[in-house]
Design a protein around this motif. Structure first.
Motif, short mmCIF file in Angstrom:
data_model
loop_
_atom_site.label_atom_id
_atom_site.label_comp_id
_atom_site.label_asym_id
_atom_site.label_seq_id
_atom_site.Cartn_x
_atom_site.Cartn_y
_atom_site.Cartn_z
N SER A 213 1.13 15.89 -0.21
CA SER A 213 2.44 15.55 0.34
C SER A 213 2.68 16.32 1.63
N ASP A 214 3.67 15.84 2.38
CA ASP A 214 4.06 16.50 3.63
C ASP A 214 5.52 16.16 3.92
N LYS B 211 1.26 10.35 8.71
CA LYS B 211 0.84 11.28 7.66
C LYS B 211 0.21 10.53 6.49
N PHE B 212 0.71 9.31 6.22
CA PHE B 212 0.11 8.50 5.17
C PHE B 212 -1.33 8.13 5.52
N GLU B 213 -1.55 7.76 6.77
CA GLU B 213 -2.90 7.41 7.21
C GLU B 213 -3.84 8.61 7.19
N ASP C 19 0.84 -1.20 0.00
CA ASP C 19 0.00 0.00 0.00
C ASP C 19 0.88 1.25 0.00
N ALA C 20 2.05 1.12 0.62
CA ALA C 20 3.00 2.22 0.66
C ALA C 20 4.41 1.65 0.69
N ASP D 155 0.00 11.13 0.12
CA ASP D 155 0.53 10.11 -0.79
C ASP D 155 2.05 10.14 -0.86
N VAL D 156 2.62 11.28 -0.52
CA VAL D 156 4.09 11.42 -0.51
C VAL D 156 4.49 12.07 0.80
N VAL D 157 5.45 11.45 1.49
CA VAL D 157 5.98 12.04 2.72
C VAL D 157 7.50 12.09 2.59
#
Length: 322
Positions: free
Chosen positions: A197-198, A118-120, A96-97, A124-126
């Protein structure tokens, strides 16, 4: 339901650090699984980038001893970016990631918890961004900061102090697979894809064993690839320089004509000597920059594969065969 998380670690001659790295990541994964943050189907994938030491042998041993580990081996050394891409494309089929990080674990693995949070929450991008560069030498620290400033000046969207420690969702990896360029620069390519993203921040640790494989020559080559892959500003600067030289030439012609008619003696040799060397240097530099872009175009038109996977350590229950 917990997400399936794959870690992708590109490895090039990392026999000195792999046993300790595997043990640390195994403890980390068991903790995450017990806390319910990741699925028990999650895996740790090592990507052997044509190593000349026992790296692949160690990966094979880890695979047979522990179902948590899997791995792929490229047919030859294809470079860090292609090794990361091979791992992402392979792991992205099941996960999933996917998080990519270096095999020496200088990038603090505790940042994985923050990435998952952050994904949860929909990212989509961290990006993993280092807090400081205290562990770097004076030269490496300043050249790295200069690299990011240069890339941003050239119009390439990059995250300062972010290497290739990042989390990508499956849909980002699927979008990444649509990019077919041979000259990879993932640090610029990922932001170009988009999606929410984060950033998470982490501290860099001292390398426990072995030596860094990222030499100054590789860093310079990496910077050139980044600039020529994402910016045409150097070509625009050549055009601007051409106009500037034309302007200077016009002034020189006018000055020469005025001196001739006013009867002043012009020695000649000094101005000719300096101007010849200067203009020649500018021409060679311009040709070199243009040649770099033409070379990139030449490589892209061939559509050669970016890597070949020679061996794959993948359990039967995962892929239907090993």
């Amino acid at each position: 339901m917990s997400s399936i998380l794959y870690l992708v670690l590109p490895c090039y001659n990392e026999e000195a650090v792999l046993p300790d790295t595997a043990a640390a990541l195994e403890r980390k994964y068991h903790t995450l699984m017990e806390q319910g943050k990741i699925s028990r189907e999650s895996k740790i994938m090592f990507v052997n980038d044509g190593s000349g030491d026992r790296t692949w042998s160690i990966i094979t041993e880890l695979f047979h001893k522990n179902p948590l580990f899997c791995g792929i081996s490229l047919s030859r050394n294809r470079g860090h970016q292609n090794a990361v891409l091979a791992g992402l494309m392979t792991a992205g089929k099941k996960a999933d990631a996917v998080i990519s990080l270096d095999a020496d674990l200088q990038q603090d693995m505790d940042a994985i918890d923050l990435m998952l949070e952050k994904f949860e929450h929909g990212c989509d991008v961290v990006y993993g961004v280092r807090n400081a560069r205290d562990t770097d030498s004076f030269i490496k620290k300043n050249t790295a900061l200069g690299f990011y400033k240069l890339m941003q000046f050239m119009g390439c969207e990059v995250i300062t102090n972010h290497a290739d420690y990042r989390l990508l969702s499956r849909r980002v990896i699927e979008s990444l697979s649509e990019y077919e360029e041979v000259n990879l620069f993932l640090r610029g390519l990922i932001p170009a894809i988009g999606y929410p993203s984060d950033i998470v921040y982490f501290d860099v640790r001292e390398r426990q064993a072995g030596e860094s494989k990222y030499t100054m020559k590789k860093m310079i080559s990496f910077a050139v690839d980044g600039i020529t892959s994402f910016s045409i500003k150097p070509l625009q600067m050549i055009t601007l320089l051409g106009f500037l030289m034309l302007f200077v030439s016009v002034i020189m012609v006018i000055t020469t004509v005025v001196d001739y008619y006013t009867g002043r003696t012009v020695p000649g040799w000094a101005s000719s000597y300096c101007s010849t060397w200067f203009i020649g240097s500018v021409q060679l530099l311009s040709l070199g920059i243009i040649g770099e872009y033409i070379g990139k175009i030449y490589m892209e038109t061939k559509h050669r594969p970016k890597y070949h996977i020679e061996s794959c350590l993948w359990r039967e229950k995962e892929e239907g065969k090993e």
